[in-house]
Write a protein that holds these residues in place. Structure first.
Motif, PDB file in Angstrom:
ATOM      1  N   TYR A  79     -35.764  42.808 -36.001  1.00 23.43           N
ATOM      2  CA  TYR A  79     -34.765  43.868 -36.130  1.00 23.43           C
ATOM      3  C   TYR A  79     -33.376  43.273 -36.338  1.00 23.43           C
ATOM      4  N   TYR A  80     -33.146  42.118 -35.680  1.00 28.11           N
ATOM      5  CA  TYR A  80     -31.830  41.507 -35.813  1.00 28.11           C
ATOM      6  C   TYR A  80     -31.756  40.764 -37.141  1.00 28.11           C
ATOM      7  N   ARG A  81     -31.220  41.396 -38.119  1.00 27.00           N
ATOM      8  CA  ARG A  81     -31.051  40.738 -39.410  1.00 27.00           C
ATOM      9  C   ARG A  81     -29.561  40.540 -39.640  1.00 27.00           C
ATOM     10  N   CYS A  82     -29.191  39.322 -39.976  1.00 29.57           N
ATOM     11  CA  CYS A  82     -27.764  38.990 -40.086  1.00 29.57           C
ATOM     12  C   CYS A  82     -27.097  39.838 -41.157  1.00 29.57           C
ATOM     13  N   ARG A  83     -27.814  40.038 -42.236  1.00 27.81           N
ATOM     14  CA  ARG A  83     -27.168  40.673 -43.387  1.00 27.81           C
ATOM     15  C   ARG A  83     -28.223  41.490 -44.127  1.00 27.81           C
ATOM     16  N   ILE A  84     -28.051  42.811 -44.162  1.00 27.25           N
ATOM     17  CA  ILE A  84     -29.034  43.625 -44.870  1.00 27.25           C
ATOM     18  C   ILE A  84     -28.505  44.142 -46.198  1.00 27.25           C
ATOM     19  N   MET A  85     -27.186  44.167 -46.381  1.00 31.24           N
ATOM     20  CA  MET A  85     -26.600  44.662 -47.626  1.00 31.24           C
ATOM     21  C   MET A  85     -25.290  43.950 -47.907  1.00 31.24           C
ATOM     22  N   ASP A  86     -25.115  43.525 -49.128  1.00 34.08           N
ATOM     23  CA  ASP A  86     -23.820  43.033 -49.577  1.00 34.08           C
ATOM     24  C   ASP A  86     -23.167  44.168 -50.354  1.00 34.08           C
ATOM     25  N   GLY A 100     -28.070  44.003 -39.624  1.00 35.90           N
ATOM     26  CA  GLY A 100     -29.258  44.778 -39.241  1.00 35.90           C
ATOM     27  C   GLY A 100     -28.999  45.838 -38.191  1.00 35.90           C
ATOM     28  N   THR A 101     -27.874  45.727 -37.478  1.00 37.11           N
ATOM     29  CA  THR A 101     -27.540  46.757 -36.492  1.00 37.11           C
ATOM     30  C   THR A 101     -26.658  47.838 -37.113  1.00 37.11           C
ATOM     31  N   LEU A 102     -26.542  47.803 -38.447  1.00 36.95           N
ATOM     32  CA  LEU A 102     -25.747  48.750 -39.237  1.00 36.95           C
ATOM     33  C   LEU A 102     -24.247  48.619 -38.966  1.00 36.95           C
ATOM     34  N   GLY A 126     -33.448  52.204 -39.257  1.00 34.01           N
ATOM     35  CA  GLY A 126     -34.557  51.721 -40.073  1.00 34.01           C
ATOM     36  C   GLY A 126     -34.343  51.935 -41.547  1.00 34.01           C
ATOM     37  N   ALA A 127     -35.432  51.826 -42.308  1.00 33.95           N
ATOM     38  CA  ALA A 127     -35.364  51.830 -43.766  1.00 33.95           C
ATOM     39  C   ALA A 127     -34.735  53.103 -44.327  1.00 33.95           C
ATOM     40  N   GLU A 128     -35.042  54.246 -43.700  1.00 37.90           N
ATOM     41  CA  GLU A 128     -34.505  55.520 -44.202  1.00 37.90           C
ATOM     42  C   GLU A 128     -32.983  55.546 -44.084  1.00 37.90           C
ATOM     43  N   ALA A 129     -32.481  55.119 -42.933  1.00 41.42           N
ATOM     44  CA  ALA A 129     -31.032  55.099 -42.710  1.00 41.42           C
ATOM     45  C   ALA A 129     -30.369  54.112 -43.674  1.00 41.42           C
ATOM     46  N   GLU A 130     -30.996  52.970 -43.872  1.00 45.72           N
ATOM     47  CA  GLU A 130     -30.429  51.954 -44.766  1.00 45.72           C
ATOM     48  C   GLU A 130     -30.356  52.466 -46.208  1.00 45.72           C
ATOM     49  N   GLU A 131     -31.404  53.172 -46.621  1.00 43.22           N
ATOM     50  CA  GLU A 131     -31.429  53.718 -47.975  1.00 43.22           C
ATOM     51  C   GLU A 131     -30.348  54.787 -48.139  1.00 43.22           C
ATOM     52  N   TYR A 132     -30.181  55.605 -47.100  1.00 36.29           N
ATOM     53  CA  TYR A 132     -29.149  56.638 -47.126  1.00 36.29           C
ATOM     54  C   TYR A 132     -27.762  56.002 -47.285  1.00 36.29           C
ATOM     55  N   ILE A 133     -27.501  54.970 -46.519  1.00 41.47           N
ATOM     56  CA  ILE A 133     -26.201  54.277 -46.587  1.00 41.47           C
ATOM     57  C   ILE A 133     -25.996  53.676 -47.972  1.00 41.47           C
ATOM     58  N   ARG A 134     -27.055  53.059 -48.475  1.00 43.67           N
ATOM     59  CA  ARG A 134     -26.971  52.426 -49.797  1.00 43.67           C
ATOM     60  C   ARG A 134     -26.576  53.462 -50.864  1.00 43.67           C
TER      61      ARG A 134
END
Ligand code: SF4
Length: 145
Positions: A79-86, A100-102, A126-134
């Motif tokens: 869950y702890y990912r340093c960087r999920i989106m640039d 990863g903690t948004l 999770g993935a749904e929230a990340e896609e929404y942000i993207r």
């Protein structure tokens, strides 16, 4: 670098297999060193010199370090990912990144305002929230990768 007290090897069950425990949650897990990282794992110089570090951490070169049980690492680590989106500006310049903690890391005040607006409308994780942000960042004119 400081998770050696939390990710604990309880027993070695094979050449590259270990029974482990996440001390903070009391969760046990079994881990096998990733086949492509075994040479690196065999060299114990780094953990010997850094006793506070997780025993599965090893240098990757160029000053970077990485996990040698990426496949079997516990949920907390995954869950702890340093960087999920640039996040890039429309001109393609780096404007910030999301972990990863948004959490947004950016010194761009416009991006921070946009992100603060977006994050208040995010439900869950999770993935749904990340896609929404993207999608919302792209809608606001940023490039995301
Ligand atoms: S990601 Fe890997 S090296 Fe880092 S704390 Fe978790 S198990 Fe240890």
């Amino acid at each position: 670098m400081y998770l050696g007290d939390y990710i604990v090897i309880e027993k070695q069950t094979g050449q590259y297999r270990f029974d482990c425990c996440c001390v903070s949650t009391g969760t046990t897990f079994s881990a096998e060193v990733d086949p492509d990282k075994r040479d690196r794992f065999d060299d114990t110089t780094f953990p010997d010199q850094n006793p506070a570090a997780c025993r599965f951490l090893r240098p990757l070169g160029e000053g970077r370090i990485g996990c040698t049980i990426h496949t079997d690492s516990p949920a907390q680590c995954k869950y702890y990912r340093c960087r999920i989106m640039d996040i890039l500006s429309t001109e393609g310049k780096e404007a910030g990144y999301i972990t990863g903690t948004l959490a947004l890391h950016s010194s761009d005040s416009s991006l921070r305002d946009v992100y603060n607006r977006i994050i208040t409308t995010v439900s869950g994780a999770g993935a749904e929230a990340e896609e929404y942000i993207r999608i919302e960042l792209i809608r606001a004119g940023y490039q995301v990768r």
